[in-house]
Structures are given as structure tokens and as C-alpha cells.
Design a protein around this motif. Structure first.
Motif, PDB file in Angstrom:
ATOM      1  N   ASN A  80      78.994 -25.418   8.942  1.00 17.60           N
ATOM      2  CA  ASN A  80      78.436 -25.944  10.186  1.00 17.60           C
ATOM      3  C   ASN A  80      76.921 -25.811  10.275  1.00 17.60           C
ATOM      4  O   ASN A  80      76.384 -24.712  10.157  1.00 17.60           O
ATOM      5  CB  ASN A  80      79.042 -25.179  11.377  1.00 17.60           C
ATOM      6  N   PHE A  82      73.410 -28.254  12.195  1.00 13.08           N
ATOM      7  CA  PHE A  82      73.006 -29.498  12.850  1.00 13.08           C
ATOM      8  C   PHE A  82      71.858 -30.157  12.097  1.00 13.08           C
ATOM      9  O   PHE A  82      70.826 -29.538  11.854  1.00 13.08           O
ATOM     10  CB  PHE A  82      72.552 -29.223  14.298  1.00 13.08           C
ATOM     11  N   TYR A  83      72.042 -31.391  11.725  1.00 16.66           N
ATOM     12  CA  TYR A  83      70.965 -32.192  11.165  1.00 16.66           C
ATOM     13  C   TYR A  83      71.389 -33.655  11.259  1.00 16.66           C
ATOM     14  O   TYR A  83      72.563 -33.967  11.052  1.00 16.66           O
ATOM     15  CB  TYR A  83      70.647 -31.784   9.721  1.00 16.66           C
ATOM     16  N   PRO A  84      70.455 -34.543  11.586  1.00 23.41           N
ATOM     17  CA  PRO A  84      70.867 -35.934  11.815  1.00 23.41           C
ATOM     18  C   PRO A  84      71.496 -36.631  10.599  1.00 23.41           C
ATOM     19  O   PRO A  84      72.207 -37.610  10.764  1.00 23.41           O
ATOM     20  CB  PRO A  84      69.558 -36.635  12.215  1.00 23.41           C
ATOM     21  N   LEU A  86      73.743 -35.384   8.804  1.00 29.69           N
ATOM     22  CA  LEU A  86      75.083 -34.832   8.626  1.00 29.69           C
ATOM     23  C   LEU A  86      75.963 -35.398   9.751  1.00 29.69           C
ATOM     24  O   LEU A  86      75.894 -34.958  10.894  1.00 29.69           O
ATOM     25  CB  LEU A  86      75.008 -33.301   8.696  1.00 29.69           C
ATOM     26  N   ALA A  87      76.811 -36.382   9.391  1.00 27.18           N
ATOM     27  CA  ALA A  87      77.478 -37.187  10.418  1.00 27.18           C
ATOM     28  C   ALA A  87      78.281 -36.348  11.416  1.00 27.18           C
ATOM     29  O   ALA A  87      78.240 -36.601  12.606  1.00 27.18           O
ATOM     30  CB  ALA A  87      78.381 -38.222   9.751  1.00 27.18           C
ATOM     31  N   LYS A  88      79.023 -35.376  10.920  1.00 30.64           N
ATOM     32  CA  LYS A  88      79.892 -34.603  11.821  1.00 30.64           C
ATOM     33  C   LYS A  88      79.211 -33.319  12.287  1.00 30.64           C
ATOM     34  O   LYS A  88      79.775 -32.550  13.048  1.00 30.64           O
ATOM     35  CB  LYS A  88      81.203 -34.253  11.089  1.00 30.64           C
ATOM     36  N   ASN A  89      78.008 -33.078  11.820  1.00 28.54           N
ATOM     37  CA  ASN A  89      77.307 -31.815  12.018  1.00 28.54           C
ATOM     38  C   ASN A  89      78.065 -30.643  11.402  1.00 28.54           C
ATOM     39  O   ASN A  89      77.854 -29.493  11.757  1.00 28.54           O
ATOM     40  CB  ASN A  89      76.942 -31.568  13.484  1.00 28.54           C
ATOM     41  N   TYR A  90      78.977 -30.964  10.513  1.00 29.20           N
ATOM     42  CA  TYR A  90      79.479 -29.976   9.560  1.00 29.20           C
ATOM     43  C   TYR A  90      79.738 -30.709   8.264  1.00 29.20           C
ATOM     44  O   TYR A  90      80.052 -31.898   8.268  1.00 29.20           O
ATOM     45  CB  TYR A  90      80.727 -29.226  10.057  1.00 29.20           C
ATOM     46  N   ASP A 268      73.287 -19.508   9.771  1.00 26.73           N
ATOM     47  CA  ASP A 268      74.623 -18.918   9.759  1.00 26.73           C
ATOM     48  C   ASP A 268      75.567 -20.109   9.790  1.00 26.73           C
ATOM     49  O   ASP A 268      75.710 -20.777  10.806  1.00 26.73           O
ATOM     50  CB  ASP A 268      74.802 -18.028  11.003  1.00 26.73           C
ATOM     51  N   ARG A 270      78.719 -20.437   9.607  1.00 25.20           N
ATOM     52  CA  ARG A 270      80.006 -20.321  10.315  1.00 25.20           C
ATOM     53  C   ARG A 270      81.141 -21.063   9.571  1.00 25.20           C
ATOM     54  O   ARG A 270      81.877 -21.846  10.147  1.00 25.20           O
ATOM     55  CB  ARG A 270      79.884 -20.837  11.758  1.00 25.20           C
TER      56      ARG A 270
ATOM     57  N   ALA B 324      80.809 -30.842  17.580  1.00 23.96           N
ATOM     58  CA  ALA B 324      79.411 -30.813  17.127  1.00 23.96           C
ATOM     59  C   ALA B 324      78.874 -32.230  16.920  1.00 23.96           C
ATOM     60  O   ALA B 324      77.696 -32.491  17.084  1.00 23.96           O
ATOM     61  CB  ALA B 324      79.306 -30.009  15.827  1.00 23.96           C
ATOM     62  N   ARG B 325      79.771 -33.171  16.568  1.00 26.22           N
ATOM     63  CA  ARG B 325      79.336 -34.532  16.246  1.00 26.22           C
ATOM     64  C   ARG B 325      78.791 -35.280  17.469  1.00 26.22           C
ATOM     65  O   ARG B 325      78.132 -36.293  17.305  1.00 26.22           O
ATOM     66  CB  ARG B 325      80.477 -35.306  15.597  1.00 26.22           C
ATOM     67  N   ASP B 327      76.211 -35.577  19.418  1.00 24.05           N
ATOM     68  CA  ASP B 327      74.842 -35.064  19.402  1.00 24.05           C
ATOM     69  C   ASP B 327      73.832 -36.105  19.862  1.00 24.05           C
ATOM     70  O   ASP B 327      72.629 -35.866  19.837  1.00 24.05           O
ATOM     71  CB  ASP B 327      74.491 -34.581  17.986  1.00 24.05           C
ATOM     72  N   VAL B 329      73.050 -38.777  18.330  1.00 20.27           N
ATOM     73  CA  VAL B 329      72.357 -39.438  17.219  1.00 20.27           C
ATOM     74  C   VAL B 329      72.908 -40.837  16.988  1.00 20.27           C
ATOM     75  O   VAL B 329      72.174 -41.817  16.956  1.00 20.27           O
ATOM     76  CB  VAL B 329      72.451 -38.597  15.921  1.00 20.27           C
ATOM     77  N   ARG B 330      74.234 -40.944  16.846  1.00 19.59           N
ATOM     78  CA  ARG B 330      74.829 -42.243  16.486  1.00 19.59           C
ATOM     79  C   ARG B 330      75.499 -42.943  17.664  1.00 19.59           C
ATOM     80  O   ARG B 330      75.627 -44.157  17.675  1.00 19.59           O
ATOM     81  CB  ARG B 330      75.856 -42.048  15.364  1.00 19.59           C
ATOM     82  N   MET B 341      63.726 -33.294  17.926  1.00 23.82           N
ATOM     83  CA  MET B 341      65.093 -33.280  17.425  1.00 23.82           C
ATOM     84  C   MET B 341      65.879 -32.154  18.092  1.00 23.82           C
ATOM     85  O   MET B 341      67.007 -32.342  18.550  1.00 23.82           O
ATOM     86  CB  MET B 341      65.073 -33.088  15.913  1.00 23.82           C
ATOM     87  N   TYR B 345      69.346 -32.407  20.670  1.00 26.27           N
ATOM     88  CA  TYR B 345      70.627 -31.698  20.586  1.00 26.27           C
ATOM     89  C   TYR B 345      70.897 -30.895  21.863  1.00 26.27           C
ATOM     90  O   TYR B 345      71.927 -31.038  22.503  1.00 26.27           O
ATOM     91  CB  TYR B 345      70.622 -30.715  19.397  1.00 26.27           C
ATOM     92  N   LEU B 368      83.084 -17.510  15.245  1.00 28.86           N
ATOM     93  CA  LEU B 368      82.896 -17.885  13.836  1.00 28.86           C
ATOM     94  C   LEU B 368      81.611 -17.288  13.259  1.00 28.86           C
ATOM     95  O   LEU B 368      81.351 -17.403  12.060  1.00 28.86           O
ATOM     96  CB  LEU B 368      82.837 -19.411  13.692  1.00 28.86           C
ATOM     97  N   SER B 369      80.813 -16.652  14.111  1.00 27.69           N
ATOM     98  CA  SER B 369      79.503 -16.189  13.647  1.00 27.69           C
ATOM     99  C   SER B 369      79.643 -15.053  12.648  1.00 27.69           C
ATOM    100  O   SER B 369      80.588 -14.266  12.703  1.00 27.69           O
ATOM    101  CB  SER B 369      78.672 -15.703  14.832  1.00 27.69           C
TER     102      SER B 369
END
Lengths: 476, 489
Positions: A80, A82-84, A86-90, A268, A270, B324-325, B327, B329-330, B341, B345, B368-369
Motif C-alpha cells: 500500500n 499512494f501515488y497517481p 498506481l491505479a488502486k493505490n496498492y 510503511d 502495510r 484507497a483507489r 483518490d 485522480v481518475r 498532490m 489526496y 496494518l501498520s
């Protein structure tokens, strides 16, 4: 104090499956932006991944070729962040149970063989590509690459120099190309290498603090970046400083590494098991099926070429560097050529033409049978080696068979004893001085006569015949 | 025969349409009028697809006029939960995040229903991203319980349950992660089944917790539940977790015979946590089984007390990644004032997710951390395995487990919404079924003195939906009283 470098490599390889790792989209990411995409690789709500079996097959093949153990039971995990891009953010990857682990690869540097341990090879998906060239402060994302299958191959910290790192990458690429699982093009990003580098006083067992070097676009760049980084770390330590654990980027233009991210700001991720994908169970029969389908790998093939064709270790090494070249070579021999002559002509004459034209052997117009046919023309005395080189250039350009070229250009050798006798007689008559020298025991002058007769026959005289007749006339 | 088509069961409607007694268009018009009439008070529907419904009905009628064979759900009016992806309309998940989102594809279940000649009336309300037990977490509207408009319909499939219960559709599809089909079915007095994990494809179901989510129908009769399962179950190449098993004819399993059937009552389910009217009605139901030749045995599920804790670790962990998706962006909401950026988010998610969704994302991120993973997520997975073992042991002694669906009947709006933990307890009897990947069904078994429905839950071994449906159907046919219709009728 003398320092020793400790290096581990992480290599990401794009596997050349027809479709992406979790959907049916084609893997050609050079298509116009966002054309090879679907709800799955775009990370649309509700879409689910399904693992591409071909990816597993090819990854198992790489694992076996790298002497890895194949996990009977492995799984995919979610990483996991976050970055644009990465479509699912994982990212779907493998964390604690990689598909392949515990392997090794042998490399050769300065005639010395070393074994580099392979920690693991695991499957994952590639990210999309961000572009910042749209202007107006806007960024674009091309999802064609999103979900392209990636295999990450990680070594043990067994590498001790930049040269070894280079040799490792070369050997790895060679194996991947033999398996035909990737085109391994570093410039285009289908093979990406990162190096973890630390140094320690020679003889000490503990590792030093490592830095990770990224953004390298070629094998020679990797070598330069590692050399630079070793020297930089040495300088820091010699000046009483400490090495900071960090990620450093290679700046090829300036030839230096630049700090990018400190460990404290590391992610991290996760990780947790991917619930959308069942475990990957590769049973013995699956593994055996892949093992039986493996091609002959570079190392055993090199040994075989040495023993089967009597090639030198060096020649066998050069020929087996690339599978297409080795295949070509064996096809030339199979078509009836003498193994040593075939090796010389392939590696010297043909290679020179290929290099000059920047062509791979697969694109060469001269097929292996044609090269064998050319060598046969030399053997039977129809043309000389010198003429053959001209014919080869002609074949390379036109793709015509050698006998056609020889016939059309009137290049066939003069093996008519009468014609050569006439030429010899003419040369001897015209060179009384040299004849006297020869008779006085100056054997070196014989070469002069050969040259003159060749000239008189415009290079087409059969050298053996010229030799024999000259000896007979001069000594008789 | 022209009256009250909207109260007929799906099997009656389908039979009538297929035999030409009534047209799919007539059914649809009757159904749309019913929605006009009552939905102003219920607010089950978030989107009405009147034009789509009419077009789908006309297509079915055209097929019939050409003499083509009609599907098993011919002309049956269906409502779809807001988290099922459809090319028609929007797929909002009852969230501001997806307020304007249009899916580019249809969920597998949607395609299968369409292929069976069902007619889609629109989409129905739910708790945002299926997180909740009262549908009060919807960002779109408040849906009321047809039995008492001051009370919640349950959740998260509250719109599905209310619509079926109020005669606003014959079948609605819901999804169940910890009880989200069974609990609202119980509170609204209808039938709701959560099939075995893997029985129904999840492709196109917007994921909340992927290892627990399962789609299932809410209906007014057990037979309709069986009929719907016939259509939506079965392997789907698009969902790697869908089971590659043959789909039996579930309606054929409804034989009405429970002789020799061993029904287990978990002692942990009949404690003081269970409200008195619930206990009474369920004991009466159990008596009906006993009187007809079933054997009643006591079983134990000792790990039950950990189910809620385990559930809220696993489902939030998975949700934190699944959501998480979103966001900006899309697709979905992007905060107009975000300049960087990072801001995009943080500001988009903070503004567009409701408080319960934000709470669960934070919980899941926490468990999950690094440093907490072993203590929470990993331990929860181990206890999940123990819960499954409990059921394996119990099913050695019995064939079906019976118990309450919910600790209480429906409650008034706001009664629990300030106390998330109390709200979480609404699912105390349903959560274990998801954790153990079993099939479970809730069927109505009477009303409280206040006139609110009570439901009984039945559970079976994985992929034994036939037995589950047979057992539920027997009770439905032999309970000895009529549930009646909600006062809104």
C-alpha cells in the motif's frame, strides 16, 4: 585501511506475456496513451484481478534457470502506498512468500568464477507512467503500462565490485534472453536495476550502512554508478563522516549519485495478503513440466560447444553470449561448415558487418545455410578467402546466395593449371633479379613471386596452385 | 388477476409472464405506480430507471411475441444495491465520493439477471460503502422501515430490504460483509440469504472487505431466493475467488421434508444479550421443526465472543486498501481547492467520505501498520481460523444451525448512531458466518408486540445452500401464522 564493497542487486524485469498480469489487456505500452486499458488495470471500482498463468510459467522458468527452489504454495500481497501512477493505490506483489527463492548464478570476472546467491524472485504488477511534458503545469498518466507483468529478482549481498555487478547483469540478461521471457531492454525500462551498496574494512564480517542507487539506464551506467558510490562512501569514511541509509539517484550527465530519500521518510507499505487472489499452488508436475521445457542454458551450452566442436573457451563464450547467435552458429555447422571456420567467419567477418549496420543477427539477410555455402566455396577452391570476404559483403547487402554472386561477378578462382603456368612463366621471365636472389637462398623473395602472379590473375588465381607451380618452376 | 401484481412473488410473476397471462410491461407499469405511491414515504430508491425498466420489459414482451423462450426471471422487477456496477445510471455506493460516478461496465450478477429477462427498476439505498447497520450512513437519503416509519430498515442493504418489504420490487440484490443482507431482511420482515463465499461472483461489486463480501438476494419468499440463486450463482472467470462448482437447481431442493434433520442451537447465541421477543419467536420456530420430526441439539461456538473484534480488524484492514483507489485522480470527487498532490489526496478523501467510512479506513490503516500488524491483523486471522473450526465441530453434531439474526428488532433513527460500538453489536450473530465463509439466511418468524418483524437465522456448511433453503422453506410453509404486510401497504 583498505575497504571492501558489499553489493546486492534488485532487478525488475518486464515479462513478455501477451496480456497483462491481472487482465486481458495487451502488454504493448508503446501504443497511444491509455488505449491498452480496462476497468481492471485502471483500478475501477468493483474490478478484480485474475492472475495470468503464463506469467507464473515464465517466472517458474526463470526461477529454475537461476537454481531457485519453487514454492509449492505462495501468495500475492498488497503493498500500500499512494501515488497517481498506481491505479488502486496498492500494488499487487509478493511479500513474505515469493514464488522462487534460494537460488544462485555463476559469473566470471577476470577469469575467476564467483557464485552470486539469488535471495528471491517474485511476481508483481508494473505501474502506469506519469508524464510532465503536457505544459501548463499539468501532468498526464498513461495506464498502458499499468499491470504489465514484472518479475523482481533480488540477490544476496554477494557482489564485491562494480565489475562483478556488470558481470551479474550480463549473465542474468543472457539467461532471461535464452528463456525468451523478456527483451531486457534497459533503455526502454523492460529491465531496471538497482544496487544496494555498502563498504566495510576488509576482513570485517559486519556490513556497513547501505545506500540504494536508482535511476540507472544501462549496464555500463550501473558499473559507473557503483564505482562512484564506493568511492564516495570511502571518502566520507576516510574524512571521519558516517554513511546515511538513503536512496540515491544516478545522475548520468554529471556522473554522480544524488540523495533522494532518507530512510526515516521511508514508506510503511502495510503489506497484507491479497484477498482477491487464491494462493498460488505450483505442484511437482507443474514444476516438472516447466523444467522439461527449459531450453539449454548459456553455461551448459558453452561447455558443449567447446567439447562438441573443439572451440576455445573464449570463442564458445562469445558465441553463447546471445542465444540467436549461438543458434545461428550451430545452424551453420549443421549445414556442413567446418566448426572452427564457421566460428571465425561468424565472430569476425559477419559480426563486423552486423556491428557497422547496428543489426541483430535475427535481422541479417545472410541465413546460416548461405554462410555455410560460402565457406564451402572456399573449401572447394572455387574462390579464395579474400574474394569470399567481398562476396560476404555482397550477400549482406543483397541477400543473394554466394554462388550467384560469384557467377554474376566472375569471381571464381582460376584453377586452370595452364593459365597459372603461363602467368608464372611471364612473372619469372620479367624478374631475373629476384630469380637470382631466390636461387642464392633468399627464400623471402618467394612472397614477391606469389604477389606478382596474384596480380597477373587479378586476385582470382588459386593460391595453392600458384604456390605449387612457382616452387616447381623456381626450384626445378 | 390484474390487481396487486407488485405483491406477487417473483416465481408467480415469471410464470405468468412466461405463460402469457400478463405482459412484462404490465407488471412493470404496476410496479412503477406502486413506487410512485409509497416511495415518497419509504425512500428506498436512490435512482429510478423508469425508461430502462420499460425498455427491458418491452424487450421481454417482444421476445415472447416472437415465440422465444423466456428466462427464469421473465418480467420480474428487480432493485439493485447502489454498490453494484451498472452501465445504466450511476454507481454511487451512497457516497459523496461517487455521487456522479458512472461505471463503464456491468457487474457479473447484473449481466446474469439481465440474461434471465429480469427488469431493473433502479438502484436502492445503503450505508455508505456498505459500512453500517441502519442505512443512516447513506450520503444520499434516509430510508425508512415500512413496518414503522420512525424506525431504521437495518443495513447496509437497508434500501434493498425496505423496497422488497414495501412491495416496491419482487427481488433486490444486496451484499453481505458481516450481516448486511440478513440483518436488514430481519428488520424489514423479508427473506435474505448470504450465499457461501465464492458462490456468487463479486466482479462489479464495489469492494468493502474482499474476503467477506458476498452478493445475495432479498425476497419475500424462500422460493424466490432459490430462484434468484439459480440465476446469479456459479463460476465467473472474472473473479478468481468464485467457486468452480456446479450450480444445483435450488428450487428443486424445497421438498418440505425436515424429518431426521439435526438442528443445532448454539448456547452462546441465547444469552441475556438476546432480547426477549426475539428469543420467544425463535424458540417457537424451533418447536415447529421439532414437531415435524427434526432433532434439536445444543451446540457450542466458544469463539463467538471474539467475532466482532476479529471482524472489525479484518474488514477495516481490507477496506483501508480497497477504498484507497478513491483518490480523485481518475474518477470520483476531487477537491476543487487542492493545489498539491498531497492536498488532492487528503482534502478529497476528508471531504467526500462520511465519518463511519473515515473511521474504518483509519482503523484498518492502523491495524496494518508496522509494529501493530502481528498484534492485530495476524492475530485476528488466527482467531478467524478458530471461529471456522468452531463451526466445523458444531456441524459434526448437526446439519443446520439456528439462532437469531439480530439481537433486537428495528430501532428508531438516531438510537445508535452516536455510539458506533453499540451499532456494531447489531451484527453480533451474523458476522461469524462471513468469517467462516458459510451460507446464512434470515427468515421472518413473527412480530414484536410493537409490530416490528423478528427474524430467524439459519446457517449451513459451505456450499450447502440447498439444505439451508429447504430448512427455511419448510418453516415458511409451516409456521402457522401469516406475517401479514407492513402497515404502509
Amino acid at each position: 585501511m583498505k575497504y571492501e564493497a558489499v553489493i546486492g542487486m534488485e532487478v525488475h524485469v518486464e515479462i513478455n506475456s501477451k496480456s497483462k498480469v491481472f487482465c486481458a489487456c495487451p502488454t504493448d505500452f508503446h501504443a497511444p496513451p491509455n488505449t491498452n486499458v480496462c476497468p481492471i488495470c485502471l483500478g475501477m471500482p468493483g474490478a478484480l484481478p485474475v492472475l495470468n498463468r503464463d506469467m507464473v510459467d515464465k517466472s517458474v522458468a526463470v526461477g529454475l534457470a537461476l537454481n531457485c527452489k519453487i514454492s509449492r504454495w505462495s501468495k500475492m500481497d498488497r503493498k500500500n502506498y499512494f501515488y497517481p501512477d498506481l491505479a488502486k493505490n496498492y500494488q499487487i506483489s509478493q511479500y513474505d512468500l515469493p514464488l522462487c527463492h534460494g537460488g544462485s548464478i555463476e559469473i566470471e570476472v577476470d577469469g575467476e568464477t564467483r557464485r552470486i546467491g539469488i535471495t528471491r524472485a517474485h511476481m508483481e504488477e508494473d505501474t502506469a507512467r506519469n508524464t510532465h511534458t503536457l505544459g501548463g503545469g499539468q501532468s498526464g498518466i498513461d495506464f498502458n503500462r499499468s499491470g504489465v507483468p514484472l518479475l523482481e529478482i533480488v540477490t544476496e549481498p554477494d557482489i564485491r565490485s562494480a565489475a562483478e555487478a556488470y558481470a551479474y547483469l550480463t549473465a542474468l540478461k543472457q539467461i532471461l534472453q535464452y528463456l525468451d521471457v523478456s527483451d531486457c531492454n534497459m533503455e526502454e525500462g523492460s529491465l531496471r536495476a538497482e544496487a544496494n551498496i555498502s563498504i566495510r574494512p576488509e576482513g570485517r564480517a559486519e556490513f556497513g550502512v547501505k545506500t540504494e542507487v536508482k535511476n540507472v539506464a544501462s549496464f555500463s551506467g550501473v558499473q559507473k554508478a557503483i564505482d562512484y558510490e564506493i568511492a564516495r562512501q570511502e571518502k566520507v569514511l576516510r574524512e571521519g563522516g558516517v554513511i546515511v541509509q538513503e536512496t540515491r539517484g544516478w545522475d548520468a550527465d554529471r556522473g554522480i549519485t544524488v540523495s533522494q530519500r532518507l530512510k526515516e521518510s521511508a514508506h510503511d507499505y502495510r503489506y497484507f495478503p491479497e484477498p482477491d487472489l487464491p494462493p498460488i499452488v505450483v505442484d511437482e508436475s507443474w514444476e516438472n513440466r516447466i523444467r522439461e521445457g527449459l531450453p539449454e542454458l548459456p553455461a551448459p551450452r558453452k561447455k558443449r560447444l567447446e567439447s562438441q566442436y573443439g572451440l576455445s573457451a573464449y570463442d564458445a563464450h562469445v558465441i553463447t553470449l546471445s542465444k540467436p547467435v549461438a543458434d545461428y552458429y550451430e545452424a551453420v555447422v549443421a549445414a556442413g561448415a567446418d566448426p572452427k571456420k564457421a566460428s571465425n567467419w561468424l565472430m569476425v567477418e559477419l559480426q563486423a558487418l552486423l556491428s557497422a549496420a547496428k543489426l541483430e543477427i535475427q535481422a541479417c539477410k545472410i541465413g546460416p545455410e548461405a554462410l555455410a555455402a560460402l565457406l564451402k566455396l572456399i573449401d572447394t577452391g572455387l574462390i579464395s578467402g579474400k574474394i569470399a570476404k567481398e562476396v560476404l559483403v555482397e550477400m549482406f547487402d543483397s541477400g543473394l546466395p554466394p554462388d550467384t554472386i560469384v557467377r554474376d561477378k566472375g569471381l571464381s578462382q582460376i584453377s586452370d593449371t595452364g593459365a597459372i603456368e603461363a602467368a608464372v612463366k611471364q612473372v619469372i621471365d620479367a624478374s631475373p633479379e629476384q630469380v637470382a636472389q631466390f636461387k642464392a637462398g633468399k627464400d623471402k623473395v618467394f612472397g614477391y613471386f606469389v604477389g606478382q602472379v596474384m596480380k597477373a590473375t587479378r586476385g582470382k588465381g588459386n593460391p595453392q596452385l600458384i604456390n605449387d607451380i612457382l616452387r616447381r618452376e623456381l626450384e626445378g | 388477476m390484474t390487481m396487486d401484481w407488485y405483491w406477487k412473488s417473483a416465481s408467480e410473476i415469471s410464470a405468468a409472464v412466461r405463460s402469457g397471462v400478463v405482459s412484462a410491461s404490465d407488471i412493470t407499469e404496476a410496479q412503477l405506480r406502486r413506487i410512485d405511491e409509497v416511495d415518497g414515504r419509504i425512500d428506498a430508491y436512490t435512482q429510478r430507471w423508469d425508461d430502462t425498466a420499460r425498455a427491458m420489459a418491452a424487450k421481454v414482451d417482444k421476445k415472447a411475441s416472437r415465440g422465444e423462450a423466456l428466462g427464469p426471471l421473465a418480467g420480474v422487477p428487480v432493485g439493485l444495491k447502489e454498490l453494484l456496477c451498472t452501465r445504466v445510471g450511476k454507481t454511487t455506493c451512497a457516497s459523496k465520493m461517487l455521487e456522479h460516478f458512472r461505471s463503464p461496465y456491468d457487474a457479473t450478477v447484473v449481466k446474469r439477471l439481465e440474461a434471465a429477462d429480469a427488469v431493473f427498476l433502479g438502484k436502492v439505498n445503503m450505508d455508505e460503502f456498505a459500512m453500517g447497520s441502519s442505512t443512516e450512513n447513506s450520503a444520499i437519503k434516509v430510508t425508512r422501515n415500512p413496518w414503522n416509519l420512525k424506525c431504521v430498515p437495518g443495513g447496509s442493504s437497508g434500501g434493498s430490504a425496505a423496497a422488497v418489504s414495501a412491495g416496491e420490487c419482487a427481488i433486490s440484490l444486496g451484499s453481505d460483509t458481516g450481516g448486511s443482507i440478513r440483518q436488514p431482511a430481519c428488520l424489514c420482515g423479508c427473506v435474505g440469504i448470504k450465499p457461501t463465499y465464492g458462490r456468487v461472483s463479486r466482479y462489479g461489486l464495489v469492494a468493502f472487505a474482499s474476503s467477506l463480501d458476498q452478493i445475495g438476494p432479498l425476497t419475500r419468499t424462500v422460493e424466490d431466493a432459490a430462484l434468484t440463486l439459480n440465476v446469479i450463482c456459479g463460476r465467473d472467470e472474472m473473479d478468481a475467488t468464485s467457486a468452480d462448482l456446479p450450480v444445483p437447481d435450488f428450487t428443486g431442493a424445497l421438498t418440505g421434508d425436515v424429518r431426521g434433520l439435526r438442528i443445532g442451537l448454539p448456547k452462546e447465541y441465547f444469552t441475556e444479550a438476546l432480547s426477549e421477543p426475539m428469543r420467544e419467536r425463535i424458540e417457537q420456530a424451533v418447536d415447529a421443526y421439532r414437531a415435524n420430526g427434526a432433532e434439536i441439539v445444543e451446540v457450542s461456538l466458544p469463539c463467538s465472543e471474539y467475532a466482532i473484534a476479529v471482524y472489525y480488524i479484518i474488514c477495516t484492514a481490507e477496506a483501508s486498501a480497497n477504498l484507497a483507489r478513491f483518490d480523485g485522480v481518475r474518477y470520483g470527487f476531487r477537491h476543487p481547492e487542492a493545489k498539491t498532490m498531497q492536498d488532492m489526496y487528503v482534502m478529497s478523501k476528508s471531504a467526500a467520505f462520511g465519518p463511519e467510512v473515515r473511521r474504518r479506513i483509519m482503523l484498518g490503516t492502523y491495524v496494518l501498520s508496522s509494529g501493530y500488524y502481528d498484534a492485530y491483523y495476524l492475530k485476528a486471522q488466527k482467531v478467524r481460523a478458530l471461529i471456522k473450526k468452531d463451526f466445523d465441530a458444531a456441524f459434526e453434531k448437526c446439519d443446520v444451525i439456528a439462532g437469531p439474526t439480530s439481537p433486537t428488532a428495528s430501532f428508531e433513527f438516531g438510537a445508535k448512531s452516536d455510539n458506533p460500538l453499540e451499532m456494531y453489536l447489531s451484527d453480533i450473530y451474523t458476522i461469524s458466518v462471513n468469517l467462516a465463509t458459510l451460507p446464512g439466511i434470515s427468515i421472518p418468524c413473527g412480530l414484536t408486540d410493537a409490530g416490528l418483524p423478528v427474524g430467524m437465522q439459519l446457517m449451513a456448511r459451505p456450499f450447502e445452500e440447498e439444505l439451508l433453503l429447504k430448512t427455511a422453506h419448510f418453516y415458511e410453509q409451516n409456521r402457522g401464522f401469516d406475517m401479514g404486510r407492513p402497515p404502509i401497504a
